[in-house]
Scaffold this active site. Structure first.
Site, PDB file in Angstrom:
ATOM      1  CG  HIS A 157      26.896  -6.685   7.848  1.00 46.56           C
ATOM      2  ND1 HIS A 157      26.833  -8.052   7.883  1.00 46.56           N
ATOM      3  CD2 HIS A 157      27.987  -6.335   8.572  1.00 46.56           C
ATOM      4  CE1 HIS A 157      27.832  -8.523   8.623  1.00 46.56           C
ATOM      5  NE2 HIS A 157      28.558  -7.497   9.041  1.00 46.56           N
ATOM      6  CB  SER A 278      10.288   4.214 -18.093  1.00 47.23           C
ATOM      7  OG  SER A 278       8.913   3.910 -18.127  1.00 47.23           O
ATOM      8  CE  LYS A 284      12.337   4.857 -12.975  1.00 42.22           C
ATOM      9  NZ  LYS A 284      11.690   3.542 -13.018  1.00 42.22           N
ATOM     10  CD  GLU A 291      18.381  -2.234 -13.934  1.00 44.52           C
ATOM     11  OE1 GLU A 291      17.466  -2.578 -13.199  1.00 44.52           O
ATOM     12  OE2 GLU A 291      18.206  -1.484 -14.921  1.00 44.52           O
TER      13      GLU A 291
END
Ligand code: ARG
Length: 467
Positions: A157, A278, A284, A291
């Site tokens: 979980h 970025s 970043k 992704e």
């Protein structure tokens, strides 16, 4: 010029909009090599059975090889007027050989031709994916070897659960990928059946020799029912399903590593070459590749759904709907192939942030279950021990300490028959040592599993001639 698919029964040409609407050459041209391979075997069979002469067969062979070369060199002209790859190659043959070229389609239909091409393509596609999956497995096993001393929190979980060896974690992905390889092998077996020679729907009255074609093309067996064979796309579904599960596995892994590489987790450093920046925030380093691997699983699942909906409710035998199978199939393959290609170097190039992991390993009471099992070993019923350790954890939480920081009297209050040896199993590092069951994170078990995987993947290297 009348197109070869428009016979004498038609008085004129099709509406020009039909041509554009119905063409599949833009998608199925990538089957050209398999179409030619199937035609070469078919021509050999026609010569063997006397349906064409040996000399005609030789002319066809040479012309097909020239056509293949032309396609490979980019000199071949594709046009929507010729609908699909089968018509393109046959028409090119007829332009070269005239009547001899017109004989190639003897005892054959595009309905059995297209599934033969697809089956041949799928065999190679699966062999390619299998090598890619192996490369990812190898990367995980190498990571396991390098991360031997590291202990990680296992989660359920997404809450801290129990301590595990990092090796155990990495090998978990090897197991998932192994089942993916098995599913691919199953799909390959189901694809490896000769459909050529089942004709348009009912077979043929000509004396063809399917067994011979089967041998030439290296298929395992013959499709036994022509009505079934020309409508069967189960092998496409099987492959699409195997790829969907594989994509889902990759997406789960990607998700985990996206989390682990966050500042909040701080477990993992991703290889810089596989991160992007970025446009606005100069600090970043984004895990875009992971992704995208996660996001592309959606396409692969979507393709499987499209294929299932495509075939459901189709009457026997061939229906043109089936032409729509290729785009989702090719897309799933291209997608999964690209994801696997990047997964291997990302696994190989990432690094566990060992100090950050160790610094927080004692958080979350990873040793609570081991303590409970110790009390069970002393004779306490599981439910009683579960409750007792729960109360100890509660006390530790209230004092903001770990279980091993509680005084002995607290342990004796829940179960009198314990002594200071109880501290030997507390703390994540000690708790890991307590596991014993087969398949657990027990150090000896994990060591055995690592050996097994190294041996297996080493053996796979040898099978590929790299050993
Ligand atoms: N392009 C077709 C397909 O991919 C080939 C078979 C066409 N057969 C036919 N009778 N129109 O399914």
């Amino acid at each position: 010029m009348a197109t070869p698919s428009r016979s004498g029964v038609f008085a004129g040409a099709a509406d020009p909009r039909v041509e554009r609407f119905a063409e599949s050459i833009s998608v199925d041209r990538r089957l050209y090599a398999y179409d030619i391979e199937g035609s070469l075997a078919h021509a050999q069979m026609l010569a063997k059975t006397g349906l064409i002469t040996a000399e005609e067969c030789e002319q066809i062979r040479q012309a097909l090889q020239q056509i293949r070369q032309e396609i490979e060199q980019g000199d071949f002209k594709f046009s929507a007027a010729l609908e699909d790859i089968h018509m393109h190659i046959e028409q090119a043959l007829i332009e070269r050989l005239g009547d001899v070229g017109r004989r190639l389609h003897t005892g054959r239909s595009r309905n059995d031709q297209v599934t033969t091409d697809l089956r041949l393509w799928i065999r190679d596609a699966i062999d390619g994916l299998d090598q890619r999956v192996l490369a990812v497995q190898r990367a995980f096993v190498d990571r396991a070897e390098g991360d031997r001393e590291v202990i990680l929190p296992a989660y359920t979980h997404l809450q801290r659960a129990q301590p595990v060896l990092a090796v155990h974690y990495w090998l978990a992905y090897c197991e998932k990928l192994d089942r993916d390889r098995q599913r691919l092998a199953d799909a390959r077996r189901r694809a490896n059946v000769l459909s050529l020679g089942t004709g348009a729907a009912a077979g043929t009255s000509l004396p063809i020799d399917r067994q011979y074609v089967c041998q030439l093309l290296g298929f395992d067996s013959l499709a036994a029912n022509s009505l079934d064979a020309s409508s069967d796309r189960d092998f496409v579904l099987d492959f699409a399903y195997a790829m969907s599960v594989l994509a889902a596995h990759l997406a789960g892994w990607a998700e985990e590593w996206i989390l682990w590489s966050t500042h909040e987790f701080g477990f993992l450093r991703l290889p810089e070459q596989f991160c992007t920046c970025s446009s606005m925030m100069p600090q970043k380093m984004n895990p875009d590749v992971l992704e995208l691997i996660r996001g592309r699983a959606a396409r692969v699942t979507g393709n499987l759904t499209s294929l299932l909906v495509l075939v459901q409710g189709l009457p026997l035998a061939y229906n043109r709907d089936l032409q729509e199978d290729k785009q989702p199939l090719f897309d799933s393959y291209d997608t999964v192939d690209a994801c696997l290609e990047l997964a291997a170097p990302i696994v190989a190039g990432s690094q566990l942030n060992r100090s950050a992991i160790a610094a927080r390993l004692e958080e979350g009471y990873l040793d609570a279950t081991t303590l409970m099992e110790h009390l069970i070993g002393k004779g306490l019923p599981q439910r009683t021990a579960h409750h007792a350790v729960g109360t100890l954890v509660r006390k530790a939480i209230d004092r903001q300490v770990g279980l091993r920081d509680l005084p002995l009297e607290e342990f004796q209050a829940v179960y009198p028959d314990v002594d200071s040896s109880i501290y030997d199993m507390l703390g994540a590092t000690a708790a890991v040592e307590c596991f014993t069951s087969y398949g657990s994170t027990a150090p000896q078990q994990v060591e055995d599993q690592l050996r097994r995987w190294q041996h297996r993947l080493g053996a796979a290297d040898v099978a590929r001639g790299e050993g």
